[in-house]
Design a protein around this motif. Structure first.
Motif, PDB file in Angstrom:
ATOM      1  N   ALA A  57       0.823  -1.230   0.000  1.00 44.76           N
ATOM      2  CA  ALA A  57       0.000   0.000   0.000  1.00 44.76           C
ATOM      3  C   ALA A  57       0.849   1.268   0.000  1.00 44.76           C
ATOM      4  O   ALA A  57       1.771   1.416   0.789  1.00 44.76           O
ATOM      5  CB  ALA A  57      -0.932  -0.009   1.214  1.00 44.76           C
ATOM      6  N   ARG A  59      -1.194   4.197  -0.865  1.00 49.97           N
ATOM      7  CA  ARG A  59      -2.285   5.158  -0.596  1.00 49.97           C
ATOM      8  C   ARG A  59      -3.316   4.454   0.291  1.00 49.97           C
ATOM      9  O   ARG A  59      -3.905   3.435  -0.092  1.00 49.97           O
ATOM     10  CB  ARG A  59      -2.966   5.625  -1.884  1.00 49.97           C
ATOM     11  N   VAL A  60      -3.520   5.027   1.481  1.00 50.28           N
ATOM     12  CA  VAL A  60      -4.454   4.464   2.463  1.00 50.28           C
ATOM     13  C   VAL A  60      -5.437   5.557   2.865  1.00 50.28           C
ATOM     14  O   VAL A  60      -5.044   6.708   3.079  1.00 50.28           O
ATOM     15  CB  VAL A  60      -3.696   3.971   3.724  1.00 50.28           C
ATOM     16  N   PHE A  61      -6.709   5.195   2.954  1.00 53.07           N
ATOM     17  CA  PHE A  61      -7.735   6.148   3.400  1.00 53.07           C
ATOM     18  C   PHE A  61      -8.419   5.579   4.633  1.00 53.07           C
ATOM     19  O   PHE A  61      -8.946   4.463   4.599  1.00 53.07           O
ATOM     20  CB  PHE A  61      -8.771   6.391   2.300  1.00 53.07           C
ATOM     21  N   GLU A  85       0.768   8.171   0.873  1.00 50.58           N
ATOM     22  CA  GLU A  85      -0.164   9.028   1.601  1.00 50.58           C
ATOM     23  C   GLU A  85      -1.113   8.189   2.456  1.00 50.58           C
ATOM     24  O   GLU A  85      -1.628   7.172   1.990  1.00 50.58           O
ATOM     25  CB  GLU A  85      -1.043   9.816   0.632  1.00 50.58           C
ATOM     26  N   LEU A 123     -14.120  10.809   1.358  1.00 53.43           N
ATOM     27  CA  LEU A 123     -13.631   9.748   0.465  1.00 53.43           C
ATOM     28  C   LEU A 123     -14.195   9.950  -0.940  1.00 53.43           C
ATOM     29  O   LEU A 123     -13.486   9.823  -1.939  1.00 53.43           O
ATOM     30  CB  LEU A 123     -14.026   8.367   1.019  1.00 53.43           C
ATOM     31  N   PHE A 130      -7.502   3.962  -3.882  1.00 47.50           N
ATOM     32  CA  PHE A 130      -6.671   3.623  -2.732  1.00 47.50           C
ATOM     33  C   PHE A 130      -6.341   2.132  -2.726  1.00 47.50           C
ATOM     34  O   PHE A 130      -7.092   1.315  -3.257  1.00 47.50           O
ATOM     35  CB  PHE A 130      -7.391   4.045  -1.443  1.00 47.50           C
ATOM     36  N   ASP A 131      -5.220   1.818  -2.076  1.00 50.64           N
ATOM     37  CA  ASP A 131      -4.793   0.419  -1.929  1.00 50.64           C
ATOM     38  C   ASP A 131      -5.449  -0.221  -0.711  1.00 50.64           C
ATOM     39  O   ASP A 131      -5.700  -1.426  -0.701  1.00 50.64           O
ATOM     40  CB  ASP A 131      -3.273   0.354  -1.752  1.00 50.64           C
ATOM     41  N   ILE A 133      -8.469   0.736   2.396  1.00 55.28           N
ATOM     42  CA  ILE A 133      -9.433   1.635   3.049  1.00 55.28           C
ATOM     43  C   ILE A 133      -9.787   1.007   4.388  1.00 55.28           C
ATOM     44  O   ILE A 133     -10.070  -0.201   4.470  1.00 55.28           O
ATOM     45  CB  ILE A 133     -10.681   1.863   2.176  1.00 55.28           C
ATOM     46  N   LYS A 152     -13.804   3.542  -4.670  1.00 51.07           N
ATOM     47  CA  LYS A 152     -12.511   4.173  -4.404  1.00 51.07           C
ATOM     48  C   LYS A 152     -11.392   3.196  -4.053  1.00 51.07           C
ATOM     49  O   LYS A 152     -10.260   3.618  -3.819  1.00 51.07           O
ATOM     50  CB  LYS A 152     -12.673   5.177  -3.246  1.00 51.07           C
ATOM     51  N   LEU A 153     -11.715   1.910  -3.945  1.00 49.23           N
ATOM     52  CA  LEU A 153     -10.678   0.918  -3.646  1.00 49.23           C
ATOM     53  C   LEU A 153     -10.253   0.263  -4.952  1.00 49.23           C
ATOM     54  O   LEU A 153     -11.101  -0.192  -5.726  1.00 49.23           O
ATOM     55  CB  LEU A 153     -11.244  -0.129  -2.680  1.00 49.23           C
TER      56      LEU A 153
END
Ligand SMILES: C[S@@+](CC[C@H](N)C(=O)[O-])C[C@H]1O[C@@H](n2cnc3c(N)ncnc32)[C@H](O)[C@@H]1O
Length: 213
Positions: A57, A59-61, A85, A123, A130-131, A133, A152-153
């Protein structure tokens, strides 16, 4: 119910297997214990870190970030994966401020993006995919968050959802409260949709781990 469900001796044993945390993470854990703030805790935090490392990962949200404890585990993974991020999103200004202090002390200030506001809307508005969530918002809002998360994933990315056991309430047939119903419904949606490969991992209060096909 909670004691039986969490199988306390096993959970305590799992706690002894997590590598020692450095000072700041330990302070954050002590603060949670003192104030009864519901952080994911070290065993679930370590699994989040491991999963984020496993999918590389960058990019993580996070939806519902608190004062940055779960964020710290994801930030560690992203830094070790080469940088990127981690979005820290919570609607409490005070928690966001506290998180900034902790995450700067941990050396993760550069990778964490802070946003104060409603997490699902944030989001929806975020650029790109993202990688990983991580969902830890109010439980009644879990089902409505899923279509936004699915959009978004990235394919091959991982959704992690906290409180899948909801302190045992999901097992109580008399509990039809909005929070319990929200957790049950999200679990049902993820388990019945062929677009996801989902398991419930009974660490602490239960983590749903779902791979996006
Ligand atoms: C369980 S705590 C987060 C703990 C954190 N994930 C950790 O383990 O360190 C959830 C936080 O998210 C906030 N929250 C709940 N629903 C939210 C939403 N829809 N948007 C933004 N923040 C939310 C709550 O007020 C609370 O501060």
């Amino acid at each position: 119910m909670a004691d039986k469900l969490q199988w306390t001796p096993v959970q305590e044993y799992l706690g002894t297997l997590v590598p020692p945390r450095d000072g700041e993470l330990g302070t954050m854990e002590a603060d949670a214990a003192k104030t009864h703030f519901p952080i994911v805790g070290p065993v679930a935090g370590h699994l989040c870190y491991q999963l984020a490392r496993m999918v590389g990962a960058r990019r993580v949200f996070e939806l519902g970030s608190g004062y940055g404890y779960s964020t710290a585990w994801f930030a560690r993974a992203v830094v070790e994966n080469g940088g990127g991020e981690v979005f820290h999103v919570v609607w409490d200004e005070g928690l966001s401020q506290r998180a900034r202090v902790h995450l700067a002390r941990l050396g993760y200030g550069e990778v964490v993006r802070f946003h104060v506001g409603e997490a699902v809307a944030a989001l929806q508005q975020a650029e790109g995919v993202f990688d990983v969530i991580f969902n830890d918002i109010d439980k009644d809002a879990y089902p409505a968050s899923l279509p936004v998360i699915a959009e978004k994933l990235r394919s091959g990315g991982v959704l992690i959802v906290d409180n899948a056991l909801w302190h045992g309430r999901v097992l109580d047939p008399h509990d039809a409260s909005p929070g319990t119903s929200g957790v049950r419904e999200l679990t049902r949606l993820l388990g019945s949709d062929p677009g996801w490969i989902t398991s419930l991992v009974p660490i602490r209060d239960g983590l749903l781990v779902a791979l996006r096909r």
